[in-house]
Each structure stands twice: as structure tokens, then as C-alpha cells.
Design a protein around this motif. Structure first.
Motif, short mmCIF file in Angstrom:
data_model
loop_
_atom_site.label_atom_id
_atom_site.label_comp_id
_atom_site.label_asym_id
_atom_site.label_seq_id
_atom_site.Cartn_x
_atom_site.Cartn_y
_atom_site.Cartn_z
N ASP A 1 -24.08 16.11 45.50
CA ASP A 1 -25.15 17.10 45.47
C ASP A 1 -25.08 17.96 44.22
O ASP A 1 -26.06 18.59 43.83
N LEU A 2 -23.92 17.99 43.59
CA LEU A 2 -23.70 18.75 42.36
C LEU A 2 -22.56 18.10 41.59
O LEU A 2 -21.57 17.70 42.19
N VAL B 1 -19.57 18.29 46.14
CA VAL B 1 -19.47 18.66 44.74
C VAL B 1 -18.49 17.71 44.07
O VAL B 1 -17.33 17.61 44.49
N ALA C 1 -18.16 26.88 44.63
CA ALA C 1 -18.41 26.01 45.79
C ALA C 1 -17.28 26.16 46.80
O ALA C 1 -16.64 25.19 47.18
N LEU D 1 -23.60 21.20 36.61
CA LEU D 1 -23.13 22.50 36.16
C LEU D 1 -22.17 22.26 35.00
O LEU D 1 -21.12 21.66 35.17
N ILE E 1 -19.91 18.96 38.50
CA ILE E 1 -19.35 19.97 37.61
C ILE E 1 -18.58 19.26 36.52
O ILE E 1 -17.71 18.43 36.80
N CYS F 1 -28.07 14.01 39.96
CA CYS F 1 -27.89 15.25 40.71
C CYS F 1 -27.86 16.42 39.73
O CYS F 1 -27.71 16.21 38.52
N PRO F 2 -27.99 17.64 40.22
CA PRO F 2 -27.83 18.79 39.32
C PRO F 2 -26.44 18.79 38.69
O PRO F 2 -25.47 18.35 39.30
N THR G 1 -22.29 20.65 51.21
CA THR G 1 -22.70 19.73 50.16
C THR G 1 -21.46 19.11 49.53
O THR G 1 -20.36 19.62 49.68
#
Length: 154
Positions: free
Chosen positions: A112-113, A7, A27, A146, A115, A143-144, A5
Motif C-alpha cells: 500500500d506504500l 508498508v 506507519a 515515500l 518507503i 503504489c504511493p 496497510t
């Protein structure tokens, strides 16, 4: 099939270490893209102040806006290099300019993520722990996300 993915790690001058550490720890096998966004409003304000308040005899080499933009670019490059070194593995580095929150949201569209770090009041968990730009990013990223604390959690 590719199980990797992407990040996206959004770094700022005050929170970059926590964001990079989170990517390294959470990750370890994913493709990492480190993003820094420079807000061009500061250099533009310095330029407009110089142009509007100092009268005649303006020369480009004396314009503080140009010098601030150059310093900002060098600082961003140094920060991205330090972040890549701290990550300790190959990554992509992105240096964007413009409206910070909108640039981050646009870059996160392909991730996909995302941060990022809390950048508000470090003593108050909850909504006040997010600054204006990070609140916008959390609310608008597709996207998600964190969220990490830039230091020890309160």
C-alpha cells in the motif's frame, strides 16, 4: 474490515536507517515488510573474470564469484536483522536477488506504500537526488512512494 496497510521498506547499505526510521515514525500500526535486493551482477562479473582470465586449473573453491555471493548473502542477512531490530516490532524480512529496480517494483505491487531513500547527489534536491535504480522504482511503482533523505535534508 482490516484497517491495516502493508508498508514495504526498501533498504540499501547506505540508506537503511533513514528508511526504517520513516517506517517506524510514519506507519506505527501498519504491517511492515523490509526488503533488501542483492545485485548478482557483481558476483557474476568476478566469476567471469576468474573463468576467462586465469587460464586452466580452476577450482570452485577458488572462484571469487562464489565467495562474493556468499559474503553478499551474509551481509544482506545481517542488514535485514539490524533493520528489524531498529524497527523494534515484528515485521517480515525479504532478501531478493537479481535486477534491483525490477525486484523492488515487483515487491511493491502488493504494498500500500513503498518507503525508499534518495540515493543520488545529497546536495542537489530534485532529479539528481535519485540514483538510477531509485528513479526507475519511483517511475514504475504502482503504489504511493515515500522518498526520504538518507541524512539531514540539504
Amino acid at each position: 474490515m482490516n484497517d491495516r496497510t502493508t508498508v514495504l521498506v526498501w533498504i540499501t547499505e547506505s540508506t537503511w536507517t533513514a528508511c526504517v526510521d520513516a517506517a517506524r515514525d510514519r506507519a506505527p500500526h501498519d504491517d511492515v515488510v523490509i526488503l533488501h535486493v542483492s545485485d548478482d551482477d557483481v558476483a557474476a562479473a568476478a566469476h567471469h573474470a576468474y573463468a576467462g582470465l586465469l587460464g586452466r586449473g580452476h577450482t570452485p573453491e577458488r572462484d571469487p564469484g562464489g565467495r562474493l555471493a556468499a559474503l553478499s548473502g551474509a551481509a544482506a542477512a545481517d542488514l535485514l536483522e539490524a533493520a528489524a531490530h531498529r524497527l523494534g516490532r515484528p515485521c517480515e524480512l525479504l532478501d531478493h536477488h537479481g535486477d534491483v529496480e525490477r525486484e523492488v517494483v515487483a515487491a511493491a505491487a502488493d504494498a500500500d506504500l513503498l518507503i525508499c531513500a534518495r540515493d543520488g547527489d545529497p546536495h542537489r534536491p530534485g532529479p539528481h537526488s535519485l540514483g538510477r535504480a531509485s528513479r526507475f522504482v519511483v517511475d514504475h511503482a504502482t503504489c504511493p512512494v515515500l522518498l526520504v533523505w538518507p541524512a539531514d535534508q540539504p
